[in-house]
Design an enzyme around this catalytic site. Structure first.
Site, PDB file in Angstrom:
ATOM      1  N   ASP A  79      59.695 -92.682 -49.690  1.00  0.00           N
ATOM      2  CA  ASP A  79      58.409 -92.032 -49.908  1.00  0.00           C
ATOM      3  C   ASP A  79      58.205 -91.827 -51.408  1.00  0.00           C
ATOM      4  OD1 ASP A  79      60.561 -90.136 -49.860  1.00  0.00           O
ATOM      5  OD2 ASP A  79      59.100 -88.505 -49.751  1.00  0.00           O
ATOM      6  N   GLU A 145      61.631 -87.276 -48.681  1.00  0.00           N
ATOM      7  CA  GLU A 145      62.440 -86.663 -49.729  1.00  0.00           C
ATOM      8  C   GLU A 145      61.576 -85.923 -50.731  1.00  0.00           C
ATOM      9  OE1 GLU A 145      64.591 -86.337 -53.609  1.00  0.00           O
ATOM     10  OE2 GLU A 145      62.708 -87.341 -53.138  1.00  0.00           O
TER      11      GLU A 145
END
Length: 470
Positions: A79, A145
């Site tokens: 991400d 994350e």
């Protein structure tokens, strides 16, 4: 170890890694929106002949090479943050571009470049028969994350394995592929997200003495939070500053590690209030505190420091100090609720898994950091790297907060790109970094000496405290 064969294999995959990174960048993948990039990565792993590829319930994409019981894992969060003000970008952040040396686009350094190197590093291991007997390689493209670092690995440890203990037994160590500026990183500070709420009583703004202004109370607390960050630790300091943890008198067990990692910090990052109108006294106020923790600081100690501030004690029951929780659904709809607490972790430089990467780098590229030299300072890496030791630490936080911080699974960092590129406009990565990292990954697994692993491999982790974390 035939280091030249490993180097040549990595160079042969340079164009493939560059193309793969550009493919990932082309799929916007902010936290909880990683579906398309997961499909891209899964297809690449399957094309390269991974023995198994799966997507777990949270949406992490995981590929395996080899069949052994023990695991050496490579983690890359897939991400990214958003692009911010589009006017700050010189080119489309998702279409990007490449030159002979660099790849441009959001996620290039933070952190899809690490995914490219890990995916192809495992392929090199298979090509050259470098996977140790009894082991399998686990390459993880982890989600969310940027929203909640380490939560993805909480899910992996507690949901993808039969038990936490089984994950701890099977996973020998994990390499975080977050950008390390050409260095090998053995830890970083932890962090936590603290909230302070203050109650007041509203009244008409024409007669403020009738009320109890929550913003004024909070102003006193903010002043003390600032003093906690900025003050010294001497007798003249009524609020002993966070620098005290570098002093053995205050931190006898962990001062040496704290000096390596750097002191803890705290700063007010957000402020909120409620008021009946712009013509009224505020009846509540809240702040968020970004708290960075060094070795020796714990969940309890950080909350207690805020609770013990003079202004917090002064306002008594009108003040509540708490920790944020995270419960945002992943791209699959799965929710894994957890505390916004991200423990400090550090290894000894002599730890077996750290030395495996050091020996691999030494055999492939020498004892100093390597990278791309460029007359254009925007694209040069060596001005910074040439002055830093090979083995060092991150400034920011990674999934290591869970891998080692919560669970004591040894972790070490080596990844393509630069910390300074993270979250910045005009983000880039370097093609040579992709090659360097893939080569080091491939060599390190063969050079790892499990017989040198010791029980104190995790020099400091949150498990040494009594906090009841998942």
């Amino acid at each position: 170890m035939d280091f030249e064969a490993v180097r040549q294999a990595a160079e042969r995959y340079k164009a493939d890694m560059s193309r793969f990174l550009r493919d990932m960048i082309s799929h916007p993948s902010e936290s909880c929106g990683e579906r398309e990039v997961v499909a891209c990565i899964r297809a690449e792993m399957e094309k390269l002949g991974y023995d198994k590829v799966e997507v777990d319930g949270l949406g992490n994409v995981i590929g395996y090479m080899g069949q052994g019981d023990k695991i050496i894992a490579f983690d890359a969060h897939i991400d990214t943050v958003g692009v911010g003000n589009r006017d700050n970008w010189e080119a489309d952040p998702y279409q990007g571009f490449e030159t002979d040396d660099i790849i441009y686009g959001r996620g290039g350094s933070d952190q899809e470049g690490g995914m490219a190197s890990a995916v192809y590093g495992a392929r090199i291991m298979k090509d050259l028969n470098l996977i140790p007997e009894g082991y399998q390689i686990m390459v993880v493209g982890s989600v969310q994350e940027e929203d909640c670092d380490g939560m993805c690995w909480q899910y992996i440890v507690n949901k993808d394995f039969p038990s936490k203990e089984e994950a701890q037994r099977r996973i020998e160590f994990v390499v975080s592929t977050e950008p390390t500026d050409g260095g090998i990183y053995r830890g970083h500070r932890g962090r936590m997200e603290i909230r302070v709420d203050v109650k007041g009583v509203s009244c008409h703004g024409s007669a403020p003495e009738r009320g109890d202004n929550a913003i004024y109370k909070m102003a006193d607390i903010i002043r003390d939070v600032r003093a906690l960050n900025e003050s010294g630790d001497g007798p003249s300091n009524p609020i002993k500053g966070l620098v005290k943890m570098l002093n053995p008198a205050f931190n006898p067990q962990h001062a040496e590690d704290a000096q390596f990692l750097g002191r803890g910090t705290c700063t007010v990052s957000q402020i909120f209030y409620t008021s009946p109108s712009r013509c009224a006294v505020a009846d509540s106020c809240a702040i968020s505190i970004d708290r960075r923790m060094t070795a020796g600081e714990t969940w309890d100690s950080c909350l207690r420091e805020i609770e013990e501030l003079p202004s917090v004690k002064k306002y008594g029951d009108d003040v509540k100090v708490s920790m944020y929780m995270y419960s945002r659904p992943s791209w699959t709809g799965e929710v894994y609720e957890t505390e916004c607490f991200f423990p400090t972790w550090i290894n000894k430089e002599s730890a077996a898994h750290v030395q495996a990467l050091v020996e691999a780098h030494r055999g492939l590229y020498g004892d100093a950091r390597v990278g791309h030299a460029d007359p254009d300072p925007r694209y040069d890496t060596m001005a910074l790297r040439s002055t830093r030791p090979l083995t060092d630490k991150w400034t920011f936080s990674t999934n290591g907060v869970s891998i080692q911080g919560r669970y004591g699974i040894p972790c070490v960092g080596f990844g393509p790109g630069a910390e300074a590129q993270a979250h910045a406009p005009n983000e880039i990565n370097w093609k040579q970094d992709l090659v360097t990292c893939a080569a080091v990954y491939a060599a390190a697994v063969k050079l790892y000496k499990p017989e040198n692993r010791t029980g104190d491999v995790s020099e400091f982790r949150q498990g040494l405290t009594d906090n009841n974390i998942q």
